[in-house]
Design an enzyme around this catalytic site. Structure first.
Site, PDB file in Angstrom:
ATOM      1  N   GLU A 194       0.829  -1.197   0.000  1.00 19.05           N
ATOM      2  CA  GLU A 194       0.000   0.000   0.000  1.00 19.05           C
ATOM      3  C   GLU A 194       0.873   1.261   0.000  1.00 19.05           C
ATOM      4  OE1 GLU A 194      -3.680   1.715   2.706  1.00 19.05           O
ATOM      5  OE2 GLU A 194      -2.429   0.081   3.439  1.00 19.05           O
ATOM      6  N   ASP A 195       1.894   1.200   0.815  1.00 19.16           N
ATOM      7  CA  ASP A 195       2.650   2.427   1.065  1.00 19.16           C
ATOM      8  C   ASP A 195       3.924   2.549   0.236  1.00 19.16           C
ATOM      9  OD1 ASP A 195       1.880   2.307   4.591  1.00 19.16           O
ATOM     10  OD2 ASP A 195       0.742   3.072   2.890  1.00 19.16           O
TER      11      ASP A 195
END
Ligand code: MN
Length: 731
Positions: A76-77
């Site tokens: 996600e990051d």
């Protein structure tokens, strides 16, 4: 906190086997991916995945869940892709990380549509692999624990989401510890005033305690009392005490509007023993040393909660007049109570493997299934909330027997939970001694007395099917209708089927419909059409579910003869011509003689207007008709009918039939007349040249309207070439 050392320490204390190397590798991987990132609190980002992994170890989750916990924010990051994770940590971990990532990628919105979409995603992920949700719950728990660093609006939004989605899911998975902590934190942010009031109230209760002991010491004190009483009865007993959680009190007082005084169980002690029998022994001992409060005993061992929770609960009055709750359960029950579904991993050997896990997750599949049917998002959100928050309500029979039913259950549900006969014969109910409407919803701890009748003619109402909450009651009501209301079911089923045909754009003439339904019956193994209609009528067959199949079947049959043939087929029902029965106010209609009555001539009879089958003629004693008399909206469908004693017919009709000379031609012709229940007055056959013959048949009839149909039917006989009719008025 949030170091690799903490992980190793937790693993050492967990008594479980973990792949230290892989966990170390995941830690390094995450640390590198998140390097330079910081949480809003200012800590390095890596502390978050480590804390999530620690929570997962505490839950007792398996190795891959812990690894996925460390990696859950990596995709996600950062730019790291799923493929790299799969290559380094295996396909299973990659799927878990991907599942968690996908859940997180829906932007937060307070819109209900969004929310429903969120929940749907979660349920789908859960039905595939419940570990995804458990990782997500651990993620949310750590985020809530550190919510202090967020801006106020974000705190509110996340808290709301936690209350509405995450806590109910944890509750439904039986994970009490995480559910309570999530709710406590969420309430702290959502309703700080109430939170403070609860804290205040707990302090006051402490002061009011006549033993002048502080909460902590008071709990210790009663724990000791309990232990001394049972230490010789049971080996290996564990007792622990606690203050009721803020959220528990919040729901009672602020949500359900209870009085502060009604919050009995601010203190609770928990007694954990080895066997179920010991639970009940200990219960007896506790009621011996403390005074039990009336109606506060709940036996979740014999009736577990839907999330598998099992325990005995009783509220007693302890020293100094302080009431507190005692929970008694076995070790196995305790694991399930604290960790819910995660107990499957934590104490794997104690849970019966996959079957019980499947059991626990069956509700998810049910919700997803139902969602496919309901189209509106509003409905779905409601459904989820009901499904997730499904709690029980308890009520007692006059004999003190406890019944546990889903929240929102009615007195009708209660009656059926006792016995189907109690439900079927119910005519009213008393709640706590007062006559109460049977549709009323049950409230906690009511004593409900069901008033029944001995009359064999009494039964449930179809309306109840829409009122009851439990499927148990619904099934029992359906079973009754299946058995006792065949005639009604047939009509109901016929009507429903007709509606479905219209809805699906199948336009068939009456006779095409009849022939087609016969084929459908053959296809679905119904021995006759009535059985088929009846099955639809009592909802044994869900017509809207099988309609697509029927439609396909219709399309495949369309070219066949039965649809192409435009000629009328012979009616199954007997036209009321010359049947000897006169129907009040109805000149011409179809009548039928159902199997339930073997009518004798001149016996008292009654007619019932069916839908689509003409009028059924029953004897007045018939039990299929009798209940109809009690049913006001059916009453106007009864018609008076009587035998025509005089046999007065208005017309004498002569049919002159020209036909080829065949050995069976005369019997074929006469059988047509008997199909119409016409009594032949006279028959004459004249043989003509060229193998032809004329048959002249005369019959008495009440009117002329039936003639066209009879002629058409005679013409259908293969060797008939023409039919002529002559009528003569006789009275
Ligand atoms: Mn996270």
């Amino acid at each position: 906190m949030g170091d690799i050392k903490d992980l190793f320490e937790a693993i050492k204390n967990s008594n479980k086997v973990y792949d230290i190397e892989l966990i170390k590798k995941a830690y390094e991987f995450a640390k590198k991916s998140h390097s330079g990132q910081f949480r809003l609190s200012g800590e390095p980002y890596i502390t978050h995945p480590v804390q999530v992994a620690l929570i997962l170890i505490d839950f007792g989750m398996d190795n891959n869940s812990v690894v996925a916990g460390l990696l859950h924010d990596v995709v996600e990051d950062t730019i790291v892709s799923k493929k790299i994770i799969a290559a380094n940590f295996g396909e299973d971990v990659a799927l878990l990380v991907d599942g968690v990532t996908k859940l997180g990628s829906v932007p937060l919105s307070t819109k209900r549509e969004r929310q429903a979409e969120n929940i749907r995603k979660m349920l789908l992920a859960m039905s595939k692999d419940v570990r995804v949700i458990i990782i997500k719950l651990a993620d949310r728990l750590h985020n809530m624990r550190t919510a202090k660093g967020w801006p106020p609006q974000k705190r509110r939004n996340k808290s709301l989401e936690t209350m509405e989605i995450y806590a109910p899911i944890a509750q439904r998975l039986g994970m009490r510890l995480i559910k309570e902590e999530l709710e406590d934190i969420a309430i702290f942010y959502l309703d700080p005033i109430a939170y403070e009031e609860i804290t205040q109230m707990l302090r006051e209760k402490e002061k009011a305690n006549a033993t002048s002991l502080k909460s902590e010491s008071y709990i210790k004190y009663v724990e000791n009392m309990a232990f001394n009483r049972i230490k010789h009865m049971v080996k290996d007993v564990k007792i622990s005490g606690r203050l009721k959680s803020h959220c528990g009190i919040y729901f009672k007082v602020y949500v359900n509007g209870k009085d502060w005084d009604e919050v009995f169980d601010i203190y609770a002690i928990r007694i954990i023993v080895n066997t179920v029998a010991e639970c009940y022994f200990v219960l007896g001992a506790m009621h011996d040393i403390f005074t039990p409060l009336a109606n506060r005993f709940k036996d979740y061992i014999s009736t577990p909660k839907p999330n598998m929770y099992q325990s005995l609960h009783t509220t007693v009055i302890g020293p100094g007049g302080v009431s507190f709750e005692i929970q008694i359960r076995t070790k196995d029950m305790h694991y399930t109570a604290e960790y819910g579904i995660a107990a499957h991993w934590k104490y794997k050997q104690k849970v019966n493997g996959k079957a019980s896990l499947e059991d626990k997750l069956s509700w998810i599949r049910r919700i997803i299934e139902t969602q496919k049917e309901s189209e509106s998002t509003e409905d779905f959100v409601q459904l989820i909330k009901n499904g997730l928050g499904s709690e029980e309500v308890f009520a007692f029979t006059p004999n003190g027997e406890l019944k546990s039913l889903p929240l929102g259950s009615t007195i009708i549900d209660f009656a059926y939970s006792i016995h189907s006969e109690v439900g079927n014969k119910m005519i009213g109910a008393k709640v706590d001694g007062k006559i109460t409407q049977i549709e009323s919803k049950i409230e906690m701890n009511q004593v409900i007395e069901i008033i029944t009748t001995k009359s064999s003619a009494h039964g449930p109402s179809r309306r109840w099917l829409n009122i009851v909450k439990t499927s148990e009651a619904r099934n029992k009501i359906r079973a009754w209708f299946k058995k006792e209301r065949r005639e009604e079911n047939i009509e109901q089923g016929f009507e429903e089927l007709k509606r479905e045909f219209v809805r699906n754009g199948l336009q068939l003439t009456k006779s095409q419909f009849k022939r087609f339904i016969k084929l459908v019956c053959e296809k679905y193994n119904y021995s006759n059409v009535d059985d088929f209609y009846a099955a639809i009528g009592y909802s044994g067959l869900n017509i809207s579910k099988i309609m697509p199949a029927i439609k396909n079947f219709y399309n495949s049959c369309e070219k066949q003869e039965f649809i192409e043939s435009k000629k009328d087929s012979v009616c199954e029902e007997v036209p009321n011509v010359g049947s000897g029965i006169i129907i009040d106010g109805v000149d011409r209609c179809l009548i039928n003689f159902p199997k339930c009555c073997k009518l004798k001539k001149n016996e008292q009879i009654v007619g019932f207007i069916t839908r689509g089958h003409g009028i059924s003629i029953h004897c007045v004693e018939c039990k299929n008709v009798f209940p109809v008399k009690d049913n006001l909206d059916k009453l106007d469908r009864l018609v008076s009918v009587y035998w025509n004693k005089k046999n007065i017919y208005k017309y004498l009709i002569f049919f002159t039939i020209l036909a080829n000379q065949k050995s069976d031609i005369i019997s074929l012709v006469t059988s047509k007349f008997s199909e119409f229940k016409l009594h032949i007055n006279n028959l004459k056959a004249d043989f003509l040249q060229g193998n032809k013959l004329t048959i002249t048949v005369s019959v008495y009839m009440l009117h002329l309207r039936q003639i066209g149909l009879i002629v058409r039917n005679l013409n259908k006989i293969q060797d008939v070439t023409s039919v002529e009719v002559f009528s003569k008025q006789v009275s």
